[in-house]
Design a protein around this motif. Structure first.
Motif, mmCIF file in Angstrom:
data_model
loop_
_atom_site.group_PDB
_atom_site.id
_atom_site.type_symbol
_atom_site.label_atom_id
_atom_site.label_comp_id
_atom_site.label_asym_id
_atom_site.label_seq_id
_atom_site.Cartn_x
_atom_site.Cartn_y
_atom_site.Cartn_z
ATOM 1 N N ILE A 61 -3.363 -20.216 28.339
ATOM 2 C CA ILE A 61 -2.638 -19.386 27.369
ATOM 3 C C ILE A 61 -3.231 -17.990 27.323
ATOM 4 O O ILE A 61 -2.498 -16.983 27.334
ATOM 5 C CB ILE A 61 -2.668 -20.042 25.970
ATOM 6 N N GLY A 184 1.207 -25.710 19.888
ATOM 7 C CA GLY A 184 1.877 -24.748 20.750
ATOM 8 C C GLY A 184 3.226 -24.328 20.194
ATOM 9 O O GLY A 184 3.586 -23.148 20.214
ATOM 10 N N GLY A 187 2.690 -22.219 17.118
ATOM 11 C CA GLY A 187 2.240 -20.895 17.544
ATOM 12 C C GLY A 187 3.399 -20.046 18.008
ATOM 13 O O GLY A 187 3.485 -18.852 17.690
ATOM 14 N N CYS A 225 2.671 -19.233 24.473
ATOM 15 C CA CYS A 225 2.857 -20.556 23.858
ATOM 16 C C CYS A 225 4.063 -21.266 24.471
ATOM 17 O O CYS A 225 4.024 -22.473 24.733
ATOM 18 C CB CYS A 225 3.038 -20.424 22.349
ATOM 19 N N ILE A 248 -4.857 -18.957 19.140
ATOM 20 C CA ILE A 248 -3.554 -18.737 18.516
ATOM 21 C C ILE A 248 -3.740 -18.279 17.068
ATOM 22 O O ILE A 248 -3.093 -17.322 16.614
ATOM 23 C CB ILE A 248 -2.705 -20.020 18.572
#
Length: 383
Positions: A61, A184, A187, A225, A248
């Motif tokens: 990420i 994820g 986020g 994400c 995040i």
């Protein structure tokens, strides 16, 4: 004042898609490295997964975010934003450091105090680069012709508030990372909502290039994400681990803090109140679900005489599973609640209040019904 130009919507979209593509391409490589070095999440009593799964996906990420930031620096329309603010650079550096700390935890399992010290250090990096709260509106005080007042913070107060916000957001995202795709997806929702709000600020400023950083930070995070989710949605091939969840949380705190410094504070009226509170509303709304889960976990563990950091199996996502939802349905339900809160708060600042109220109200009713369906079915079967 920095020069202005039209909204570079296509450039922000290109940056987000770049973050998604790079993250998607590199996460497979990160997965193989994690397996080779032993960064594996073995099933524990409180976990939902039953087979060992590699973690440390947050590195993928971060690499996506870094690549997208690098592209933005080369785009004529967005590169000018780097000339008038160090916010994007500060957030990128802090995100890299906290990802490294998280990666060490993913491999060696650092103690809670060491991670907390690292979180405070990364918040300090943001402050050094000028990413900190300087003022905000409160709904009290003011004169006869204004509603509320602006509280102006000195550097120490602004730095302290920024550190607290970063630590809370980082740990909130870390606590909620318990189901495949949950952190994820949240986020992505939070970053997309923050990006929408930031674009609204950019538009209201007439395209002031000094207001580019919040939208850029949020756009790169949203894209990264999104690029990670194909690997992480149930059944997950890799977990983001602390290297991802903490990053995040930090980037969301950085984006909203950067946006707070761009809010125009004109003469106040009741109609302007919510718009002026927007950064705080967005902060609360986009992470309402993980923050609520964090608060409930701290209260629950403290009442039992345990450490607030002690793990258990009573988080919100665990409760949804107990009701009867599958893993995927539980994750999608939390997406729905978070999306309603986040985009509802942002929409009030951008669109007609009455229309937003009815749409969000209908969404809450639908989400409530869908959430309790398994329990209603079980009662009907036992009746």
């Amino acid at each position: 004042m920095p020069p202005t130009q039209g909204l570079p919507i296509r450039e922000y979209l290109l940056v987000a898609l770049t973050a998604a593509a790079v993250t998607f391409l590199l996460t497979g490589v990160v997965r193989r490295v994690a397996i080779r070095i032993g960064a594996i999440a073995n099933p524990r009593a409180r976990d939902v997964h039953v087979t060992p799964i590699p973690r440390m996906g947050g590195i993928g990420i971060f690499l996506g975010v870094a690549a997208a930031m690098g592209l933005a620096h080369q785009l004529p329309a967005l590169s000018r934003g780097f000339d008038f603010s160090f916010d994007s650079l500060g957030v990128l550096l802090a995100a890299g450091v906290i990802s490294l700390i998280g990666a060490l935890d993913d491999r060696f399992e650092l103690d809670a105090w060491t991670k907390l010290a690292g979180q405070v250090m990364c918040a300090g990096i943001l402050v050094i680069f000028g990413v900190q709260w300087v003022s905000f509106w409160v709904p009290w005080g003011g004169g006869d012709n204004s509603f509320g007042q602006v509280l102006v913070l000195d550097k120490n107060q602004g730095a302290l508030l920024t550190v607290v916000l970063v630590v809370v957001m980082v740990n909130a995202m870390n606590f909620v990372d318990g189901l495949d795709g949950l952190a994820g997806g949240l986020g992505f929702i939070a970053a997309a909502a923050t990006c929408s709000f930031s674009l609204g600020l950019l538009d209201s400023s007439g395209g002031d290039v000094g207001a580019y950083p919040p939208a850029l930070i949020a756009a790169t995070l949203a894209g990264a994400c999104l690029g990670f989710l194909p690997y992480n949605f149930q059944p997950a091939k890799i977990f983001m681990g602390d290297s991802g969840s903490m990053m995040i949380g930090l980037m969301l705190a950085g984006a909203t803090t950067s946006a707070s410094g761009r809010v125009p504070y004109p003469q106040f009226s009741g109609k302007d109140a919510l718009a002026l509170l927007s950064p705080l509303v967005v902060v609360a709304a986009v992470l309402f679900v993980p923050l609520l889960d964090l608060i409930m976990a701290v209260i629950r563990r403290t009442r039992r005489g345990e450490s607030p950091f002690a793990a258990d199996k009573m988080h919100l996502h665990h409760r949804l599973l107990e009701i009867g939802h599958s893993q995927r349905r539980a994750v999608l339900l939390i997406y729905l609640w978070a999306g309603l809160l986040a985009f509802g708060a942002v929409s009030v600042t951008l669109f007609d209040d009455v229309a937003v109220f009815w749409i969000v109200g209908f969404g809450f009713l639908l989400a409530t019904l869908v959430s309790v369906v398994p329990r209603l079915r079980s009662r009907n079967r036992t009746a």
